[in-house]
Motif scaffolding. Structure first.
Motif, short mmCIF file in Angstrom:
data_model
loop_
_atom_site.label_atom_id
_atom_site.label_comp_id
_atom_site.label_asym_id
_atom_site.label_seq_id
_atom_site.Cartn_x
_atom_site.Cartn_y
_atom_site.Cartn_z
N LYS A 1 64.55 92.89 40.48
CA LYS A 1 63.68 92.12 39.17
C LYS A 1 64.73 91.71 38.30
CE LYS A 1 59.34 92.55 40.61
NZ LYS A 1 58.33 91.42 40.80
N TYR B 1 65.43 92.99 47.34
CA TYR B 1 63.79 92.85 47.89
C TYR B 1 63.67 93.38 49.35
CZ TYR B 1 62.72 90.44 43.61
OH TYR B 1 62.44 90.46 42.17
N ALA C 1 56.98 91.47 45.78
CA ALA C 1 58.02 90.72 45.10
C ALA C 1 58.71 89.81 45.98
CB ALA C 1 59.11 91.88 44.76
#
Length: 466
Positions: free
Chosen positions: A276, A291, A307
């Motif tokens: 993130k 991710y 995500a």
């Protein structure tokens, strides 16, 4: 060669197990039997614990401790009548044994009579040398009764006796949280930390309270003190990373998350947060790799799949987004967040029949958000399923009875189906609820909106309302 302390501790257990295998009879003192029984109970091996109790009572028929362990097992097995009879017999001999009151309280607790359990535990307090343990039990009984203020007071007494009783500290903060008294929690923790300035758990909990109140500067300082107190405290680094993210200090947040990867096995949470942060820094390729690591580390973590999916959605790469959301659905087909994204992706790919199925599944799983209902209706309109769309909107109206955006859709659908009476009725409701949202009708049902019938109805409504 002398035995190590661990070998010394395990010797009665190995000797006992050898006895069971050979059918020989060995003598153990009562304390050894107590250790053996506790060992098996802690491991969940109740059958072996019961065997040790049986043999122990054969060798030490008057041992109160072994009888109480027998009673504990009986209560575990819900054999309350036998346990109570044994407790009555013991009470005649040892009127001041706190364990008798504790086990009676345990029976009442298992029968959901927590008030009586508390009364018995209060009697145990009179005789015990370890009041902290008894206060902890009383606190748990109050939790069963949803009496969080009373439970908090009991756990505070536990912590007063043993400042390192961290389960009690966690329970205290749990009570403060449930009472939504974050200021009270901060005040208590500050008092506690004045007496115990190197308590990493205390600083960690204080930081979480400050974070909840959006006092980020104070939260950051608290997590720093937790790390000073214990520089291997993974939870403090993770929480500090979250604060730094909120402050927009993404590189520093990444550094804290990366520290946790070296302290213990990597966690999916750390991978996700690093991803993130990199995404917010514009490091898309690095973000994507983290991710992937997130879902590889924990395929059941829905935030990881979301995500990745959202990453590709932002790039308008709907095919990739669809690929990953389908992988997620193969793992957990009951996840509402997955189905919502699946519906949106299918809509963007003009796969309207698939979008219809996705929205239907989202609703079936209990997602009744207004946008879900309206999006589903709009898909049904696109594929010409007008009657199904009416049915969907009437269902939605039960959840949102005064919502103009639903009434305009229902009116448009009824006019499309040539049911002018119902169309006019719902158009009147829509105009009454929100006259200015006519654009919904115009965009979704342009031919209906431009029809003379509807134009005249809207004009007449406006005149009548002046």
């Amino acid at each position: 060669m002398p035995f190590s302390s661990n070998e010394d501790r395990n010797f009665p257990i190995s000797k006992f197990e050898s006895m069971l295998k050979t059918n020989d009879v060995y003598f153990f003192d009562a304390d050894d039997f107590e250790d053996i029984i506790h060992h098996y109970l802690d491991m969940g091996k109740v059958a072996l614990a019961k065997k040790a109790i049986q043999i122990g009572l054969e060798q030490h028929t008057s041992s109160t401790t072994l009888k109480l362990l027998h009673i504990e097992v009986l209560i575990f097995e819900n054999r309350f009548d036998v346990a109570e009879k044994m407790l009555d017999e013991l009470a005649l001999i040892e009127t001041s044994n706190e364990e008798i009151y504790i086990q009676r309280a345990n029976i009442y607790s298992k029968k959901d009579n927590h008030v009586m359990a508390i009364e018995l535990l209060k009697e145990a307090l009179v005789y015990t040398d370890d009041s902290a343990d008894v206060y902890s039990l009383i606190g748990m009984e109050h939790l069963f009764l949803d009496q969080y203020a009373e439970a908090k007071d009991c756990f505070i007494k536990c912590l007063d006796e043993d400042p390192e009783d961290y389960p009690a500290l966690y329970n205290i903060i749990y009570c403060f949280d449930f009472l939504e008294d974050h200021d009270g929690a901060i005040s208590y923790l500050n008092t506690y930390l004045e007496r115990n300035p190197y308590s990493e758990v205390g600083w960690h909990q204080a930081g979480k309270q400050y974070f909840h109140k959006k006092m980020l500067k104070e939260a950051l300082a608290a997590f720093d003190f937790a790390i000073i107190s214990d520089d291997t405290f993974i939870g403090a680094y993770l929480e500090k990373g979250k604060v730094l993210e909120k402050l927009g200090r993404y590189n520093e947040a990444i550094a804290n998350y990366e520290l946790t990867l070296g302290l213990d096995d990597p966690t999916s949470f750390a991978y996700l947060r690093i991803g993130k942060c990199h995404e917010k820094l514009g490091n898309d390729n690095i973000a994507k790799q983290y991710y992937y690591k997130t879902v590889h580390e924990d395929p059941l973590l829905d935030k990881g799949w979301i995500a990745i999916t959202d990453f590709y959605l932002k790039q308008f790469n709907y095919q990739k987004a669809k690929y990953y959301i389908n992988k997620a659905l193969n793992i957990d087909s009951e996840n509402i967040a997955y189905w919502k994204r699946c519906a949106e992706i299918n809509k963007q790919l003009h796969l309207y029949e698939e979008a219809d199925i996705s929205y239907q599944k989202t609703i079936e799983l209990g997602n009744y958000e207004l946008q879900t209902w309206t999006s589903w209706c709009d898909i049904l309109v696109k594929i010409g399923e007008f009657e199904n769309a009416v049915h969907v909107m009437l269902q939605a109206l039960e959840f949102y009875p005064k919502e103009a955006c639903l009434e305009y859709r229902i009116a448009g659908l009824y006019f499309t189906l040539s049911d002018y009476r119902k169309g006019r009725s719902h158009l009147k409701n829509a105009l009454t609820d929100n006259y200015d949202e006519q654009i919904i009708l115009e965009e979704l049902f342009p031919s209906v909106f431009d029809s003379k019938t509807v134009k005249n109805f809207i004009t007449d409504f406006k005149k009548a309302s002046i």
